[in-house]
Design an enzyme around this catalytic site. Structure first.
Site, mmCIF file in Angstrom:
data_model
loop_
_atom_site.group_PDB
_atom_site.id
_atom_site.type_symbol
_atom_site.label_atom_id
_atom_site.label_comp_id
_atom_site.label_asym_id
_atom_site.label_seq_id
_atom_site.Cartn_x
_atom_site.Cartn_y
_atom_site.Cartn_z
ATOM 1 N N ASP A 81 0.794 -1.233 0.000
ATOM 2 C CA ASP A 81 0.000 0.000 0.000
ATOM 3 C C ASP A 81 0.826 1.283 0.000
ATOM 4 O OD1 ASP A 81 1.019 -0.347 2.506
ATOM 5 O OD2 ASP A 81 -0.869 -0.310 3.591
ATOM 6 N N ASP A 124 4.100 -1.372 11.406
ATOM 7 C CA ASP A 124 3.643 -0.035 11.054
ATOM 8 C C ASP A 124 3.058 0.586 12.317
ATOM 9 O OD1 ASP A 124 2.772 1.605 8.312
ATOM 10 O OD2 ASP A 124 1.584 2.059 10.094
ATOM 11 N N ARG A 143 -0.547 12.709 10.468
ATOM 12 C CA ARG A 143 0.760 13.278 10.796
ATOM 13 C C ARG A 143 1.060 14.495 9.936
ATOM 14 N NH1 ARG A 143 3.842 7.504 11.441
ATOM 15 N NH2 ARG A 143 3.193 7.309 13.607
ATOM 16 N N SER A 147 6.772 7.088 12.909
ATOM 17 C CA SER A 147 6.781 5.831 12.160
ATOM 18 C C SER A 147 7.601 4.723 12.826
ATOM 19 C CB SER A 147 7.341 6.115 10.774
ATOM 20 O OG SER A 147 8.035 5.001 10.270
ATOM 21 N N ARG A 205 9.415 2.714 11.076
ATOM 22 C CA ARG A 205 10.446 2.299 10.110
ATOM 23 C C ARG A 205 11.770 2.017 10.815
ATOM 24 N NH1 ARG A 205 10.015 8.152 7.310
ATOM 25 N NH2 ARG A 205 7.881 7.465 7.517
HETATM 26 C C1 MIC Z 1 4.009 6.214 8.398
HETATM 27 O O1 MIC Z 1 2.833 6.520 8.533
HETATM 28 O O2 MIC Z 1 4.945 6.954 8.750
HETATM 29 C C2 MIC Z 1 4.350 4.867 7.800
HETATM 30 C C3 MIC Z 1 4.971 5.123 6.496
HETATM 31 O O3 MIC Z 1 3.189 4.120 7.604
HETATM 32 C C4 MIC Z 1 5.281 4.179 8.780
HETATM 33 C C5 MIC Z 1 5.883 2.957 8.284
HETATM 34 C C6 MIC Z 1 7.013 3.182 7.366
HETATM 35 O O4 MIC Z 1 7.810 4.109 7.555
HETATM 36 O O5 MIC Z 1 7.130 2.386 6.446
HETATM 37 C C7 MIC Z 1 4.651 3.873 10.140
HETATM 38 O O6 MIC Z 1 3.736 4.537 10.530
HETATM 39 O O7 MIC Z 1 5.149 3.012 10.854
HETATM 40 FE FE1 SF4 Z 2 -0.106 4.711 5.198
HETATM 41 FE FE2 SF4 Z 2 1.219 5.366 7.422
HETATM 42 FE FE3 SF4 Z 2 -0.276 7.166 6.115
HETATM 43 FE FE4 SF4 Z 2 -1.444 5.203 7.391
HETATM 44 S S1 SF4 Z 2 -0.218 6.833 8.301
HETATM 45 S S2 SF4 Z 2 -1.958 5.916 5.350
HETATM 46 S S3 SF4 Z 2 -0.037 3.524 7.076
HETATM 47 S S4 SF4 Z 2 1.575 6.166 5.372
#
Ligand code: MIC
Ligand code: SF4
Length: 640
Positions: A64, A119, A379, A533, A535
């Protein structure tokens, strides 16, 4: 003593330790989820463990995040993920099926189950009564291998919802109100349980908006009871058999309580550049808006999008606004299409994007220079939209739609009567984009494109660490700041050598060159270092550049655990004044490291340049200390 819901689930899943706040416990994990941006690493780590098939009750791999496919990298990654899923017994949700959290809620979430996801917004499934926790990919890999998930027992914060929401005031405003009160670090070390008469008013997708965004105040997770509304949702998803009534025992208590009077809430909005910078929409109304985005795992349900469609019906988006909509899942997409909402959105001039994270993770739709973007997302950390000095506001889909119509920040209550959208009695169920794993792995071959580089491993912890303070940072540095996402960098998630070139690239473009030249060094941070995140690249890439310790005032939970998993010491200033006394380029030294970490004894850092020493502490468990000594969790796992 009567138990609250969280205590009941923790007790049922406890495999190690005691349920005493502050102690480390091991939990049995029933379900896991991964997404493509963190999943490739998680599965490389799983492969390295040499286990033939996942040992969870259910594991799902979603695609996604990395959807633009601007080069071959992401498509290669998707093929890798699909082949891994078939080989190891994992369900594979194909690109186009939707955002992991939305789809998991619809099709897999289970009241009372534990879910671990790579995530940070995994707590979305808490909206249906799962204990759903976000973690680094390596922790998820361990859970897939049948290992426990370790965490420090958090306190339980009870949030009592009283009264009823007024028209135009939504679930998003409830969570924004909590963010205003708690700030981005107020939930660290806490599990949040919602209770009270106001709970029954909220449907499962609305509850999921609230538990989703609990990630923004740093809570380990958030949860709602499983009640009649949960039953109604599961029944409508054709999954009634998963339902059971679950919740706190009568008279249960909480470590802390917050009360929210729903009647008194008004539409709220988070201003740039932090999700806790919350004010009433009234306070900023009139500000010119250039972009509106509705979607993300926070607010892209059928109900959210149909409400936006009803608001826009027969109107046209303001000439100075670009409006985009990302449906949360293929189910939502198909249903708004059948119900006519999609035509209303198209007719109003909204730009429809595929069911994916999209602009939420900076995959396109970077706002124009200096302009305001209002998003229904979760965010707005600096630069997350793709523009360094971005002005992203977070609000409900209703407020976002009002802004799209008026071209300025608008209190949706000015739009008149609230369009009441009914809840579907039956959702459109079509799981053909979810591939169940074949019964046997015979003949399954893993497809690895050239973008997938072997996983770097840390070396065992040395006796002495010395090096320069490569960077000194303020409070609330997010993992988006440590290692940005966006269309240029996100496709490199499977390639640590390449992605490492972007560490701190938005705040200090000279960092990587300096780190490489010095062969590593220290990072100094303020409070809540590593928020946001999950990550693990924000730990892996610095590790690759030779960072072996971060010294900060405090850490966010997931990043703290990720640092340990990759062999980086997370140290905390014993006295905050010492933070002031350390500067960039100061040479630091820590001696007697292995001995101190083995015994749990005190640690002192010497500032060689300025000629003083200062004490640092850590709250590492015995297990984590052994992980660090081994040079990270994968080395530790292999040794065992
Ligand atoms: C995000 O909302 O920051 C992400 C992208 O979904 C991350 C995961 C990622 O960095 O791949 C998260 O929320 O953990
Ligand atoms: Fe995707 Fe993270 Fe955004 Fe949710 S907050 S839509 S999981 S990038």
């Amino acid at each position: 003593m009567p138990k609250n819901f969280v205590q009941k689930i923790l007790e049922e899943h406890l495999v190690e330790g005691k349920l005493v706040p502050g102690e480390e416990i091991g939990l049995r994990i029933d379900q896991t989820l991964t997404q493509d941006a963190t999943g490739t690493m998680a599965y490389l780590q799983f492969e390295a463990m040499g286990i033939p098939r996942v040992r969870t009750k259910l594991s799902v791999s979603y695609v996604d995040h990395n959807m633009l496919q601007t080069g071959f990298e992401s498509a290669d990654d998707h093929r890798y993920l699909q082949s891994v899923a078939a080989k190891y017994g994992i369900f594979f949700s194909r690109p186009g099926n939707g955002i992991c959290h939305q789809v998991h809620l619809e099709r897999f979430g289970q009241p009372g189950a534990t879910l671990l996801g790579s995530d940070s917004h995994t707590p979305t499934s808490g909206g249906m009564g799962s204990l759903a926790i976000g973690a680094g990919g390596l922790d998820v890999a361990v859970a897939m291998a049948g290992g426990a998930f370790y965490m420090t027992v958090p306190k339980v914060l009870g949030v009592e919802l009283r009264g009823r929401l007024q028209p135009w005031v939504t679930a998003k405003d409830i969570i924004l109100e909590l963010l205003r009160r708690l700030t981005v670090k107020g939930g660290v070390g806490k599990l949040v349980e919602y209770f009270g008469e106001g709970v029954g008013q909220l449907s499962v997708p609305e509850r999921a908006t609230i538990t989703n965004m609990g990630a923004e105040f740093g809570a380990t997770t958030s949860i709602f009871p499983s009640d009649d509304r949960t039953h109604e949702f599961l029944l409508a998803q054709g999954r009634e058999e998963c339902w059971k009534p679950l919740g706190p025992e009568p008279g249960a208590t909480y470590d802390e309580v917050q009360v929210i009077d729903l009647d008194k809430l008004e539409p709220l909005i988070a201003q740039p550049q932090s999700p806790d910078n919350v004010v009433p929409v009234q306070k900023v109304k009139g500000l010119k808006v250039a972009q509106v985005a509705v979607g993300s795992c926070t607010n892209s349900s059928f109900h959210d999008l149909m409400t936006v469609a009803a608001i826009l019906r027969g109107c046209i988006v303001h000439p100075d606004v670009s409006m985009v909509v990302t449906p949360g899942s293929r189910q939502v997409f198909a249903m708004i299409s059948r119900a006519g909402g999609l035509s209303d959105l198209i007719a109003a001039g909204a730009r429809i994007l595929e069911s994916a994270c999209g602009p939420c993770i900076g995959m396109g739709q970077v706002p124009a220079t200096g302009t305001v973007s209002v998003r229904s997302f979760n965010r707005n950390f600096p630069g997350r939209s793709g523009a360094v000095n971005d002005k992203v506001y977070l609000a409900s889909p209703e407020t976002a739609a009002a802004c799209a119509l008026k071209g300025e920040i608008t209190d949706p209550r000015e739009l008149g009567e609230y369009p009441v959208i009914g809840w579907p009695v039956k959702f459109l169920v079509d799981d053909r984009l979810i591939l169940p794993p074949p019964a046997s792995a015979a003949g399954a071959e893993i497809q690895r494109g050239p973008n997938i580089k072997p996983l770097p491993l840390a070396k065992p912890l040395p006796e002495k660490l010395q090096g320069k303070t490569l960077i000194k940072l303020g409070d609330n540095i997010s993992t988006d700041a440590i290692l940005p996402a966006g269309s240029k960098i996100l496709p490199l998630r499977s390639n640590i050598p390449l992605i490492s070139d972007f560490v701190f690239s938005q705040i200090d473009p000279s960092f990587v060159e300096r780190a490489k030249k010095a062969g590593g060094g220290f990072i100094v941070g303020g409070n809540n270092y590593g928020q946001g995140s999950s990550r693990e690249h924000a730990a892996l890439a610095p590790m690759y550049l030779g960072i072996r310790a971060v010294i900060a005032k405090s850490f966010a939970r997931i990043h703290w655990a990720n640092l340990v998993n990759f062999g980086i010491l997370p140290l905390v200033f014993e006295n905050e004044v010492d933070y002031v006394r350390v500067n960039q380029d100061d040479k630091l030294e820590i001696s007697g490291l292995r001995k101190a970490i083995t015994s749990g004894g005190p640690l002192t850092v010497k500032n060689v340049n300025r000629g003083f020493e200062f004490p640092v502490k850590h709250s590492l468990s015995g297990r984590q200390r052994r992980v660090l000594l081994a040079g990270g969790l994968l080395n530790f796992f292999r040794q065992r």
